[in-house]
Design an enzyme around this catalytic site. Sequence first.
Site, short mmCIF file in Angstrom:
data_model
loop_
_atom_site.label_atom_id
_atom_site.label_comp_id
_atom_site.label_asym_id
_atom_site.label_seq_id
_atom_site.Cartn_x
_atom_site.Cartn_y
_atom_site.Cartn_z
CE LYS A 60 -3.35 -1.16 -0.58
NZ LYS A 60 -3.69 -1.93 -1.84
N GLY A 62 2.35 2.52 -2.84
CA GLY A 62 2.40 3.17 -4.16
C GLY A 62 2.94 2.28 -5.28
CD1 TRP A 65 1.16 6.85 -9.89
CD2 TRP A 65 1.26 7.48 -7.74
NE1 TRP A 65 1.09 8.21 -9.86
CE2 TRP A 65 1.14 8.63 -8.54
CE3 TRP A 65 1.34 7.64 -6.35
CZ2 TRP A 65 1.11 9.92 -8.01
CZ3 TRP A 65 1.30 8.92 -5.82
CH2 TRP A 65 1.19 10.05 -6.64
CG HIS A 122 4.16 -6.18 -1.34
ND1 HIS A 122 4.33 -4.87 -1.73
CD2 HIS A 122 2.90 -6.51 -1.71
CE1 HIS A 122 3.22 -4.43 -2.33
NE2 HIS A 122 2.34 -5.41 -2.34
CB SER A 152 -3.48 2.70 2.44
OG SER A 152 -3.68 2.15 1.17
CG MET A 247 -3.30 5.34 -12.81
SD MET A 247 -1.76 5.10 -11.92
CE MET A 247 -1.92 3.45 -11.26
N GLY A 272 -5.95 8.05 -2.39
CA GLY A 272 -4.73 8.56 -3.02
C GLY A 272 -4.28 9.90 -2.46
S1 PPS Z 1 -0.54 -2.90 -3.28
O1 PPS Z 1 -1.78 -3.69 -3.07
O2 PPS Z 1 0.39 -3.05 -2.15
O3 PPS Z 1 0.09 -3.19 -4.57
O4 PPS Z 1 -1.05 -1.39 -3.26
P1 PPS Z 1 -0.21 -0.11 -3.73
O5 PPS Z 1 -0.41 0.09 -5.17
O6 PPS Z 1 1.18 -0.17 -3.22
O7 PPS Z 1 -0.91 1.08 -2.91
C1 PPS Z 1 -2.24 1.44 -3.07
C2 PPS Z 1 -2.38 2.86 -2.56
O8 PPS Z 1 -1.79 3.75 -3.53
C3 PPS Z 1 -2.79 4.65 -3.99
N1 PPS Z 1 -2.57 4.99 -5.41
C4 PPS Z 1 -2.37 6.25 -5.83
N2 PPS Z 1 -2.27 7.40 -5.17
C5 PPS Z 1 -2.09 8.52 -5.92
N3 PPS Z 1 -2.01 8.52 -7.27
C6 PPS Z 1 -2.10 7.38 -7.96
N4 PPS Z 1 -2.02 7.39 -9.27
C7 PPS Z 1 -2.28 6.16 -7.24
N5 PPS Z 1 -2.40 4.88 -7.60
C8 PPS Z 1 -2.58 4.18 -6.46
C9 PPS Z 1 -4.09 3.89 -3.77
O9 PPS Z 1 -5.20 4.74 -3.84
C10 PPS Z 1 -3.83 3.30 -2.40
O10 PPS Z 1 -3.82 4.29 -1.37
P2 PPS Z 1 -5.12 4.73 -0.52
O11 PPS Z 1 -4.59 5.66 0.54
O12 PPS Z 1 -5.72 3.50 0.05
O13 PPS Z 1 -6.01 5.46 -1.47
#
Ligand code: PPS
Length: 308
Positions: A60, A62, A65, A122, A152, A247, A272
């Site tokens: 969680k 990023g 992203w 991870h 998150s 996204m 996000g």
């Molecule tokens: S995982 O399951 O571990 O692969 O998840 P991961 O992708 O690492 O993290 C998910 C969180 O990243 C946020 N997210 C973003 N934030 C901003 N911009 C973009 N483009 C973006 N893409 C993914 C996603 O919303 C999760 O955070 P939270 O706080 O829950 O919204």
Amino acid sequence: KIIPDYQSFFFPLSKLDLSSRPQLFDFHGVGMIPIFTANWENVQNFQARPDDIVIATYPKAGTTWVSQILDLLYFGKTSPERLTSLPIYERVPFLEMTIPNLVSGKDQADKLPTTPRLIKTHFPVQFVPKSFWEQNCRMIYVARNAKDNMVSYYHFDLMNNAQPVAGDWNSYFQRFMEGDMVFGPWYDHVNGWWKKKQTHSNIHYMFYEDMIEDTGREIEKLCSFIGLSPSAEEKEMIKTGVQFDNMKKNKMTNYSTLPVMDFQVSPFMRKGKVGDWKNYFTVAQNEEFDEDYKRKMKDPTLHFRCEL
Ligand code: PPS
């Protein structure tokens, strides 16, 4: 498609049946669940190539992203159809993910047709298969402040039926501080990778908060780390394509294709934001957390921002 059965496998899990949730267990000192340990030997013997790129994060922070940014940087121009036809978890295999009778993340990575191969993990740094170090692969680590990371992860554990039961917020808060989480304590994870970076110049350590603050700047830094020089126009397109709202709308990045996640409970692309923890931490919890944090996070060179 590399894993045509992925969705049908997860289908039975898609019902909210808490009794089928996995139990956390101790694995070499790290909390784990079977889907991440079942293929341990094979994963540890993974044969890396020098141009492989590892995207490593605590869950969680990023991952999705940065994965989408890298996929766009490498393949956005040459094979755009890949980005519109394959979900992110097929373009960027999750190395340790192993589901019985299905192709594993390791096999998926072996079969990736791209150069470079983008590989997600991870794992805490001590679990990374040795071949990645021997081949001196580039690794991109993304870290996120503990408070937002916890919030998150809590929502993810509520909605993802392949994760252990989340429980209520207060008990989750305690468990996070104790480190009883899948992939272990956040504190060890971010510190372990940070220390490794001091001796391994092929680690690029990024912060989620920096990406929120200035995505363009962070894409620039990524480009210089991996040695790519996209045009200004390309960079602009990537920056727009990876904005949270885009996204979230994009079926190939928003995980809506995986029924194991119950978006009625919480979507994968949730908020996000930096600072959402303020909506969950009570004043007392915040004080308790900060005290505990000071005891655990002794390295003054590793600094996180909990608000912008
Ligand atoms: S995982 O399951 O571990 O692969 O998840 P991961 O992708 O690492 O993290 C998910 C969180 O990243 C946020 N997210 C973003 N934030 C901003 N911009 C973009 N483009 C973006 N893409 C993914 C996603 O919303 C999760 O955070 P939270 O706080 O829950 O919204």
